[in-house]
Design an enzyme around this catalytic site. Structure first.
Site, PDB file in Angstrom:
ATOM      1  N   TYR A   1      22.124  -8.278  -0.465  1.00  0.00           N
ATOM      2  CA  TYR A   1      21.290  -7.202   0.065  1.00  0.00           C
ATOM      3  C   TYR A   1      19.842  -7.371  -0.393  1.00  0.00           C
ATOM      4  CZ  TYR A   1      26.027  -5.615   0.768  1.00  0.00           C
ATOM      5  OH  TYR A   1      27.355  -5.568   1.120  1.00  0.00           O
TER       6      TYR A   1
ATOM      7  N   CYS B   1       0.846  -1.178   0.000  1.00  0.00           N
ATOM      8  CA  CYS B   1       0.000   0.000   0.000  1.00  0.00           C
ATOM      9  C   CYS B   1       0.889   1.238   0.000  1.00  0.00           C
ATOM     10  CB  CYS B   1      -0.836  -0.034   1.265  1.00  0.00           C
ATOM     11  SG  CYS B   1      -2.519   0.232   0.921  1.00  0.00           S
ATOM     12  N   GLU B   2       1.675   1.372  -1.011  1.00  0.00           N
ATOM     13  CA  GLU B   2       2.597   2.503  -1.083  1.00  0.00           C
ATOM     14  C   GLU B   2       3.029   2.653  -2.541  1.00  0.00           C
ATOM     15  OE1 GLU B   2       5.010   3.073   2.285  1.00  0.00           O
ATOM     16  OE2 GLU B   2       6.490   4.218   1.162  1.00  0.00           O
TER      17      GLU B   2
HETATM   18  N1  LLP Z   1      33.236  -4.246   4.253  1.00  0.00           N
HETATM   19  C1  LLP Z   1      32.593  -3.233   4.864  1.00  0.00           C
HETATM   20  C2  LLP Z   1      33.219  -2.598   6.013  1.00  0.00           C
HETATM   21  C3  LLP Z   1      31.329  -2.825   4.421  1.00  0.00           C
HETATM   22  O1  LLP Z   1      30.702  -1.814   5.017  1.00  0.00           O
HETATM   23  C4  LLP Z   1      30.730  -3.485   3.317  1.00  0.00           C
HETATM   24  C5  LLP Z   1      29.400  -3.089   2.829  1.00  0.00           C
HETATM   25  C6  LLP Z   1      31.445  -4.540   2.718  1.00  0.00           C
HETATM   26  C7  LLP Z   1      32.697  -4.885   3.199  1.00  0.00           C
HETATM   27  C8  LLP Z   1      30.896  -5.312   1.558  1.00  0.00           C
HETATM   28  O2  LLP Z   1      30.700  -4.501   0.471  1.00  0.00           O
HETATM   29  P1  LLP Z   1      30.337  -5.191  -0.951  1.00  0.00           P
HETATM   30  O3  LLP Z   1      31.490  -6.070  -1.340  1.00  0.00           O
HETATM   31  O4  LLP Z   1      29.103  -5.961  -0.747  1.00  0.00           O
HETATM   32  O5  LLP Z   1      30.160  -4.058  -1.891  1.00  0.00           O
HETATM   33  N2  LLP Z   1      22.705  -2.303   0.779  1.00  0.00           N
HETATM   34  C9  LLP Z   1      23.594  -1.799  -0.265  1.00  0.00           C
HETATM   35  C10 LLP Z   1      25.044  -2.120   0.017  1.00  0.00           C
HETATM   36  C11 LLP Z   1      25.539  -1.660   1.369  1.00  0.00           C
HETATM   37  C12 LLP Z   1      26.947  -2.052   1.641  1.00  0.00           C
HETATM   38  C13 LLP Z   1      27.320  -1.851   3.069  1.00  0.00           C
HETATM   39  N3  LLP Z   1      28.672  -2.206   3.382  1.00  0.00           N
HETATM   40  C14 LLP Z   1      23.124  -2.344  -1.622  1.00  0.00           C
HETATM   41  O6  LLP Z   1      22.118  -3.029  -1.678  1.00  0.00           O
HETATM   42  O7  LLP Z   1      23.753  -2.054  -2.637  1.00  0.00           O
END
Ligand code: LLP
Length: 425
Positions: A379, A343-344
């Site tokens: 995510y 509902c958004e």
């Molecule tokens: N190390 C640290 C300290 C982090 O803060 C993160 C992600 C990672 C590693 C891993 O990053 P990656 O390899 O996944 O890029 N919700 C967002 C992404 C947030 C990431 C937070 N930190 C999305 O859906 O794109």
């Protein structure tokens, strides 16, 4: 070896050799499924690094953690809950004190007590953490997470460096932090930088240079350097992977120069989340209504942003495919908007950053056909919620010819667990 570019099809009848109709028969819709073979492939891509530390925030189901552990991957944890997840998945910090590293910018009380209980190594993202750890566990060795003064991500919300980011110890404060560490009986043995999620080789490469400068300030107590996470995966046709050989060579050269200067070996870590799990994951939904509103045709699903929040949060693009319920292939396409049941009005999967509704060319479909949101393993489920009184969906692991339910669909009891109605006086 560079990884071949992806092609995203808009029609499919199976995922990793399993018929979508069979998956749906067993688990219903919506459901997340993960292809274990893809995760294994992505782990192998990173084998040049001494340590692959999985950022479990990307997808933290204990079955996924267990399988990664069996592949020799260790984990990062950002909360007491994530530490306990890793332990539930078989990681044993008493046997290997570095198998779980706690990385954060603050300790809440439970996190500090879990770190103490299991003797975990901590990656400190703020000077206060150094003091608090020194008081709680004198003699600790720590990693410092440095904000190098710049950052980059697929969205401004996933950029974790520079003065607008709350993350890490500001690069100009390192000397002061080393003094503080001495004062609190803490030894700095690791250095870590993570400038953002979903970034590119150009920005990732700048991190090596910056880390090397800081490492020379820290000096010979260092035994580990971490390149952080951030490796992108293609979400759209034409997007490419980072050249991992080139990326590794840059970091290896940095490590070797530092080893020469310190006169001892340094371990080189990488900390990916998205790279290991994004492409393994699919959110299967059913089209429950099709309607025309002026010039826009909507496919409305039984999955919403409570199941996959990336489009509403970042305007993130996910490839979409259709699986016709009767297995037929449709030759006709239509430009459609894909939305959910919430509902958004922001409950739209085909939106751009800023909330602008976009259309996607997809096969002509009918109510009852399945629509699959792809590259949804990172995510995805972990950011799901119960908004609008919706049950969180099951997670299914496809592995070696078998399907395993690794999380059951929630029920009404799960929905109201912990809620009580106080007596009326
Ligand atoms: N190390 C640290 C300290 C982090 O803060 C993160 C992600 C990672 C590693 C891993 O990053 P990656 O390899 O996944 O890029 N919700 C967002 C992404 C947030 C990431 C937070 N930190 C999305 O859906 O794109």
């Amino acid at each position: 070896m560079p990884i071949a570019a992806q092609t995203f099809e808009t029609q499919r009848s199976e995922i990793a050799g399993f018929k979508i109709a069979d998956i749906v028969k067993n688990y219903g819709t919506p459901a997340y499924v993960y292809d274990m073979a893809k995760i294994e492939e992505r782990v192998r891509d990173l084998s040049a690094f001494d340590v692959v530390r999985y950022a479990q925030k990307a997808c933290s189901n204990i079955a996924i953690l267990d399988r990664l552990r069996r592949l020799g991957v260790v984990v990062d944890a950002v909360s007491a809950g994530e530490v306990k997840r890793a332990i539930a998945a078989g990681f044993n910090p008493k046997a290997d004190p570095h198998c779980i590293v706690f990385t954060a910018d603050v300790f809440d009380h439970e996190a500090l007590s879990v770190v103490k209980e299991y003797g975990l190594h901590v990656n400190c993202g703020s000077p206060d953490m150094i003091q608090q750890l020194g008081k709680a566990i004198p003699g600790s060795s720590v990693t410092l997470r440095i904000n190098p003064g710049f950052g980059h991500g697929h969205s401004q919300k996933t950029n974790t460096g520079g003065p607008q980011s709350k993350h890490g110890i500001w690069h100009e404060d390192v000397v002061e932090c080393l003094r503080m560490a001495d004062l609190h009986n803490v030894i700095v043995t690791g250095l870590h930088m993570h400038i953002g999620s979903g970034t590119d080789l150009e920005h990732l490469s700048q991190v090596c240079e910056s880390l090397e400068k800081i490492a020379l300030q820290v000096g010979r107590t260092l035994t580990t350097i971490s390149a952080g996470g951030g490796l992108p995966v293609p979400y759209r046709q034409g997007q490419t992977y980072v050249d991992l050989d080139q990326y590794y060579s840059l970091w290896d050269a940095t490590r070797k120069r530092l080893e020469a200067s310190f006169g001892h070996p340094l371990s080189l870590e990488i900390e990916p989340g998205r790279y290991l799990v994004a492409e393994s994951g699919f959110l299967i939904a059913e089209i429950r209504a099709i309607k025309k509103m002026g010039e826009n045709m909507f496919y409305l699903l039984d999955a919403g942003f409570n199941d996959l929040a990336r489009p509403i949060l970042y305007g993130a693009y996910h490839p979409i495919s259709i699986a016709h319920r009767d297995g037929r292939i449709s030759k006709q396409t239509a430009d459609v908007v894909v939305g959910g049941p919430l509902c958004e009005s922001g409950d739209i999967f085909t939106q751009e950053e800023g909330g602008f509704v976009a259309k996607r060319e997809l096969p002509v479909a009918s109510v009852g056909d399945y629509l699959i949101l792809e590259v949804a393993g990172a995510y995805g489920f972990v950011m799901a919620s119960n908004y609008n009184g919706r049950y969180r969906v099951p997670e299914v692991l496809l592995e070696n010819g078998s399907m395993h339910c690794i999380r059951a669909r929630e029920t009404f009891d799960d929905l109201i667990r912990g809620e009580t109605i106080p007596p009326v006086h």
